[in-house]
Write a protein that holds these residues in place. Structure first.
Motif, PDB file in Angstrom:
ATOM      1  N   ASN A 229     113.511  53.276  57.250  1.00  0.00           N
ATOM      2  CA  ASN A 229     113.093  53.577  58.627  1.00  0.00           C
ATOM      3  C   ASN A 229     112.742  55.044  58.803  1.00  0.00           C
ATOM      4  N   PHE A 233     107.595  55.576  57.610  1.00  0.00           N
ATOM      5  CA  PHE A 233     106.655  55.343  58.701  1.00  0.00           C
ATOM      6  C   PHE A 233     105.863  56.621  58.956  1.00  0.00           C
ATOM      7  N   PHE A 239     103.546  51.578  58.761  1.00  0.00           N
ATOM      8  CA  PHE A 239     104.483  51.574  57.644  1.00  0.00           C
ATOM      9  C   PHE A 239     103.739  51.903  56.365  1.00  0.00           C
ATOM     10  N   ALA A 273     117.007  49.987  62.540  1.00  0.00           N
ATOM     11  CA  ALA A 273     116.084  50.389  63.608  1.00  0.00           C
ATOM     12  C   ALA A 273     116.754  50.264  64.978  1.00  0.00           C
ATOM     13  N   LYS A 304     109.343  50.597  65.316  1.00  0.00           N
ATOM     14  CA  LYS A 304     109.798  50.266  63.967  1.00  0.00           C
ATOM     15  C   LYS A 304     110.521  48.923  63.958  1.00  0.00           C
TER      16      LYS A 304
END
Length: 321
Positions: A229, A233, A239, A273, A304
């Protein structure tokens, strides 16, 4: 600026005098960080980091953190090492706060990590997990799945002031994760907060891991999920599977994942997340007027979370069995 407690020159001089670290030359507050008050201290022998632990940190947890750093450093992991005072104590008191002095690590954190940085992180995280296996301290993860709903309930109806419908969306995700959260994965000491600003590099080489004050005992693969996470990103919310593949390859080269960890990874990523969505949401709604710390946007982690909800297999993160 993350200095919540001011320290006078006289207080600091007395505190440093209780350590065999030389004569105090200078000190300054460190602007980064959101949990504790941190200062860079220079003496005529070396440089150190002085941390004053604020009210959000449970003083009863401090021996776990400091002894863990000693343990990991002795194993060869590059991390801050607590400096004992002249009477052998790792924890002291300064300006009414528990305080510790640790060694200074050279390096800088990378604001735009590349795949190579992610691979280095993966290897270091796996080494941390292995090095901590024989650490005899134990600390429950206060922000595991059992802690998310109470945190959400503190936000309550105010959640929708951040984004309409946010409260219901979080509630549904909590229902899902509480029903299917894995409980039998390989576990031990995890960092639980390995964001880029807690990982130092010299050029492309990782030089150390810092800020262990969320460290606890939990599933190793959950630590991996937190890093997917935090590192994989892009600024536009997309992603980056190349970074994820590098991170996972670096990790599994040192510590391979079990079949159960492979299957659980999408759920763990959803949980990670949600955990940071909730803590950011709580902070966003709880910042006192006039505070010098700007809270981080909780909606970054909502985006996310929605990505992970669409993931069907760990292979979508670039991991192959």
């Amino acid at each position: 600026m993350a200095v919540y407690t001011e320290v006078t020159d006289e207080e600091l001089d007395t505190f440093i005098g209780s350590y065999d670290v030389g004569r105090l030359l200078s000190f300054k507050g460190i602007a980064e960080g959101v949990e504790n008050s941190n200062f860079l201290v220079h003496t005529d022998k070396a440089s150190y980091i002085l941390t004053l632990y604020e009210k959000r940190v449970n003083p009863d947890d401090l021996p776990y953190f400091l002894n863990l750093l000693e343990h990991l450093a002795a194993k060869g992991l590059s991390c801050p090492t607590p400096v004992p005072s002249k009477d052998g104590k790792l924890l002291g008191k300064l300006a009414g706060r528990p305080a510790a002095l640790v060694t200074f690590l050279e390096g800088m954190w990378v604001k735009r990590p590349r795949a190579g940085h992610c691979a280095e992180l993966g290897r270091a995280m796996a080494e941390l997990h292995l090095d901590g296996k024989d650490y005899d301290g134990y600390r429950k993860n206060a922000l595991d799945v059992s802690g998310w709903r109470p945190l959400y309930e503190q936000c309550g109806a105010r959640s929708d002031s951040v984004q309409p419908g946010l409260g219901d969306e979080i509630s549904r995700e909590l229902d899902h994760l509480e029903a299917c959260w894995p409980s039998d994965l390989p576990s031990g000491v995890i960092h639980a907060d390995l964001f880029p600003d807690n990982v130092f590099f010299l050029g492309d080489e990782l030089s150390g891991l810092i800020d262990f004050y969320f460290a606890c005992n939990d599933a190793f693969a959950y630590d991996v999920a937190i890093c997917l996470n935090a590192w994989c990103f892009e600024l536009d919310g997309s992603f980056n599977v190349t970074k994820a593949k590098a991170l996972l390859k670096g990790y599994t080269a040192v510590r391979p994942l079990s079949d159960g960890e492979f299957r659980a990874l999408p759920t763990l990523c959803r949980g990670a997340a949600l955990r940071f969505l909730l803590t950011r949401l709580y902070d966003w709604l709880s910042v006192p007027e006039g505070a010098l710390v700007t809270p981080k946007d909780p909606l970054e982690y909502l985006k996310k979370l929605r990505f992970h909800q669409a993931v069907e297999s760990a292979e979508d993160y670039g991991l192959t069995q």
